[in-house]
Design a protein around this motif. Sequence first.
Motif, PDB file in Angstrom:
ATOM      1  N   LEU A 351       0.664  -1.073   0.090  1.00 22.76           N
ATOM      2  CA  LEU A 351      -0.101   0.078  -0.101  1.00 22.76           C
ATOM      3  C   LEU A 351       0.958   1.256   0.032  1.00 22.76           C
ATOM      4  O   LEU A 351       0.573   2.341  -0.856  1.00 22.76           O
ATOM      5  N   THR A 352       2.010   1.278   0.871  1.00 22.57           N
ATOM      6  CA  THR A 352       2.794   2.402   0.932  1.00 22.57           C
ATOM      7  C   THR A 352       3.773   2.762  -0.284  1.00 22.57           C
ATOM      8  O   THR A 352       4.329   3.742  -0.432  1.00 22.57           O
ATOM      9  N   LYS A 353       4.426   1.490  -0.763  1.00 20.80           N
ATOM     10  CA  LYS A 353       5.239   1.419  -1.651  1.00 20.80           C
ATOM     11  C   LYS A 353       5.119   0.885  -3.268  1.00 20.80           C
ATOM     12  O   LYS A 353       5.795   1.115  -4.031  1.00 20.80           O
ATOM     13  N   GLY A 354       4.092   0.144  -3.202  1.00 20.11           N
ATOM     14  CA  GLY A 354       3.551  -0.184  -4.337  1.00 20.11           C
ATOM     15  C   GLY A 354       2.902   0.751  -5.467  1.00 20.11           C
ATOM     16  O   GLY A 354       2.748   1.689  -4.947  1.00 20.11           O
ATOM     17  N   MET A 370      -6.021  -8.423 -11.210  1.00 18.41           N
ATOM     18  CA  MET A 370      -6.521  -7.565 -10.472  1.00 18.41           C
ATOM     19  C   MET A 370      -6.006  -6.017 -10.339  1.00 18.41           C
ATOM     20  O   MET A 370      -4.803  -5.942 -10.178  1.00 18.41           O
ATOM     21  N   LYS A 371      -6.864  -5.031 -10.315  1.00 19.48           N
ATOM     22  CA  LYS A 371      -6.253  -3.849  -9.981  1.00 19.48           C
ATOM     23  C   LYS A 371      -5.930  -3.368  -8.582  1.00 19.48           C
ATOM     24  O   LYS A 371      -7.188  -3.722  -7.793  1.00 19.48           O
ATOM     25  N   MET A 372      -4.951  -3.483  -8.377  1.00 25.01           N
ATOM     26  CA  MET A 372      -4.463  -3.338  -6.707  1.00 25.01           C
ATOM     27  C   MET A 372      -3.027  -2.576  -6.585  1.00 25.01           C
ATOM     28  O   MET A 372      -2.580  -2.428  -7.630  1.00 25.01           O
ATOM     29  N   HIS A 373      -2.827  -2.260  -5.339  1.00 22.40           N
ATOM     30  CA  HIS A 373      -1.584  -1.872  -5.002  1.00 22.40           C
ATOM     31  C   HIS A 373      -0.693  -3.093  -5.101  1.00 22.40           C
ATOM     32  O   HIS A 373      -0.944  -4.183  -4.204  1.00 22.40           O
ATOM     33  N   PHE A 406     -10.929   6.740   1.745  1.00 16.56           N
ATOM     34  CA  PHE A 406     -11.468   6.352   3.023  1.00 16.56           C
ATOM     35  C   PHE A 406     -10.781   5.751   4.118  1.00 16.56           C
ATOM     36  O   PHE A 406     -11.166   5.535   5.103  1.00 16.56           O
ATOM     37  N   MET A 407      -9.647   5.473   3.616  1.00  6.11           N
ATOM     38  CA  MET A 407      -8.492   4.916   4.657  1.00  6.11           C
ATOM     39  C   MET A 407      -7.059   5.450   4.498  1.00  6.11           C
ATOM     40  O   MET A 407      -6.955   6.218   3.583  1.00  6.11           O
ATOM     41  N   GLU A 408      -6.081   5.325   5.440  1.00  2.92           N
ATOM     42  CA  GLU A 408      -4.989   5.763   5.144  1.00  2.92           C
ATOM     43  C   GLU A 408      -3.850   4.205   5.562  1.00  2.92           C
ATOM     44  O   GLU A 408      -4.648   3.288   5.846  1.00  2.92           O
ATOM     45  N   ALA A 409      -2.918   4.308   5.102  1.00  4.42           N
ATOM     46  CA  ALA A 409      -1.977   3.010   5.631  1.00  4.42           C
ATOM     47  C   ALA A 409      -0.521   3.794   5.767  1.00  4.42           C
ATOM     48  O   ALA A 409       0.125   4.955   5.464  1.00  4.42           O
ATOM     49  N   ILE A 410       0.361   3.055   6.607  1.00  5.43           N
ATOM     50  CA  ILE A 410       1.412   3.133   7.108  1.00  5.43           C
ATOM     51  C   ILE A 410       2.425   1.859   7.268  1.00  5.43           C
ATOM     52  O   ILE A 410       1.577   0.850   7.082  1.00  5.43           O
ATOM     53  N   SER A 411       3.526   1.955   7.176  1.00  8.04           N
ATOM     54  CA  SER A 411       4.301   0.745   7.454  1.00  8.04           C
ATOM     55  C   SER A 411       5.220   0.713   8.418  1.00  8.04           C
ATOM     56  O   SER A 411       5.705   1.980   9.053  1.00  8.04           O
ATOM     57  N   ILE A 412       5.704  -0.233   9.187  1.00 10.19           N
ATOM     58  CA  ILE A 412       6.272  -0.476  10.380  1.00 10.19           C
ATOM     59  C   ILE A 412       7.348  -1.405  10.536  1.00 10.19           C
ATOM     60  O   ILE A 412       6.853  -2.685   9.974  1.00 10.19           O
ATOM     61  N   PRO A 413       8.688  -1.281  10.728  1.00 13.97           N
ATOM     62  CA  PRO A 413       9.685  -2.209  10.614  1.00 13.97           C
ATOM     63  C   PRO A 413       9.347  -3.459  11.828  1.00 13.97           C
ATOM     64  O   PRO A 413       8.684  -2.847  12.734  1.00 13.97           O
TER      65      PRO A 413
END
Length: 504
Positions: A351-354, A370-373, A406-413
């Motif tokens: 979601l965050t880098k794709g 399929m259309k997706m991240h 409608f939503m947000e995304a983050i990534s965590i190590p």
Amino acid sequence: MGTHSVFNPNPLPTFTSSTISTKGDKQWPGCLMLNGKQMHVRLSNGFRARARSVINVNSTAIEIPCQWYNLVADLAIKPPPPLHPKTFEPVKPEDLSPLFAYELIKQEVTDERFIDIPEEVIDVYRLWRPTPLIRAKRLEKLLDTPARIYYKYEGVSPAGSHKPNTAVPQVYYNAQQGVKNVVTETGAGQWGSSLAFACSLFGLGCEVWQVRASYDQKPYRKLMMQTWGAKVHPSPSDITQAGRKILQMDPSSPGSLGIAISEAVEIAAANDDTKYCLGSVLNHVLLHQTVIGEECIRQMEAIGETPDLIIGCTGGGSNFAGLSFPFIREKLKGKINPVIRAVEPAACPSLTKGVYAYDFGDTAGMTPLMKMHTLGHDFIPDPIHAGGLRYHGMAPLISHVHELGFMEAISIPQTECFQGAIRFARSEGIIPAPEPTHAIAATIQEAVRCRESGESKVILMAMCGHGHFDLASYEKYLQGSLVDLSFEEEKIKESLAKVPQVQA
């Protein structure tokens, strides 16, 4: 496409939304049976509280939902359709018949808002549903935060995660159709064990291709599957053409979910008595998981709380969708306005880098586009990534909802995730699966911000499973050998370069 096409030359009857058995637009609370039992909400100070002590007199226990919720019905802009991998034309329902049971195909394409849950499925759900909504008071105290933290705990299922919510109906519909065997892929093994569990109840054969890295790291998941009667293969394997091709290129390949999907799909397409089941990503899978959010809405209403922030981990996205989609419905109605935050691993950040593009769901290119991240269908996470959530793409419906804002995304190590998991386990008593450690870490981040700002936000977290069979990852963390993985831009660029060029 490999040696076997997944598309059927013999058409099925045309499916329309009217063929789905529903109660129209009637929401499941309208068919609740209130039984006067104790409220299914627990406080983590060790006491069960009757609804009276939390909210008002004569509050009653919630019941298992009798309908699943389909978010597509409430979206003004509908998601892009899946495409045939050869023609790039929209896939027809009959194209999917070599892989999926008819009822699941109908659910995949329906625009109906609510879909009735078969009584036979509800009967199995009763083994563990409704699942508890728990106030994390000890974690709040540990963090010294004014935030009120709740988690919806799905680890009480027989398989220890949310995955049986869809495994049971998928196997049920296949059994009703007379299918003898089902095949699937699994990463950490939560999905594979859930499907094996469901097959043991309905008398179907089950065969699972497990990502090699997880197959080696998590032998007890394999034993769970075998205990419930499944055959389990490491992926890539020499059983399929897709697996042999990968092994020829890299005999020590750690595997990926995309490769394992290719192997399972190949077997399903070649055998008339066998169908394929998928544990995440597709619309009907997300649909089944909405029992989580539907229950949770009623639980939070019963204790007089409204979430300001909803947090869930995302790999393929089914757990996140299951909790958040019913709340998004209420948000679209203007009844509530929570921030909805997906959390993904820094090692596999679709979601965050794709890129948001049409891509294959598997490595060999046998599935519809399929259309997706996506990070690219041949992306393989580093085998030392311990946190699960290894899929190269995100569920198309979640991707679409993200694009709509409608939503947000983050990534965590992963080291921060496991640090949060240890704090959670030592305060709340539950050892989380590696996947929800991402949600826990994000929840702790927000709770600390609330401590600094003085805000008393209500945080709702998806706690999708326990980590009893993932203790090797905890051992690595506790021994100091678990490391964060650097995000390899070149590796992603190489993988993304192979994404098909499709005019959207």
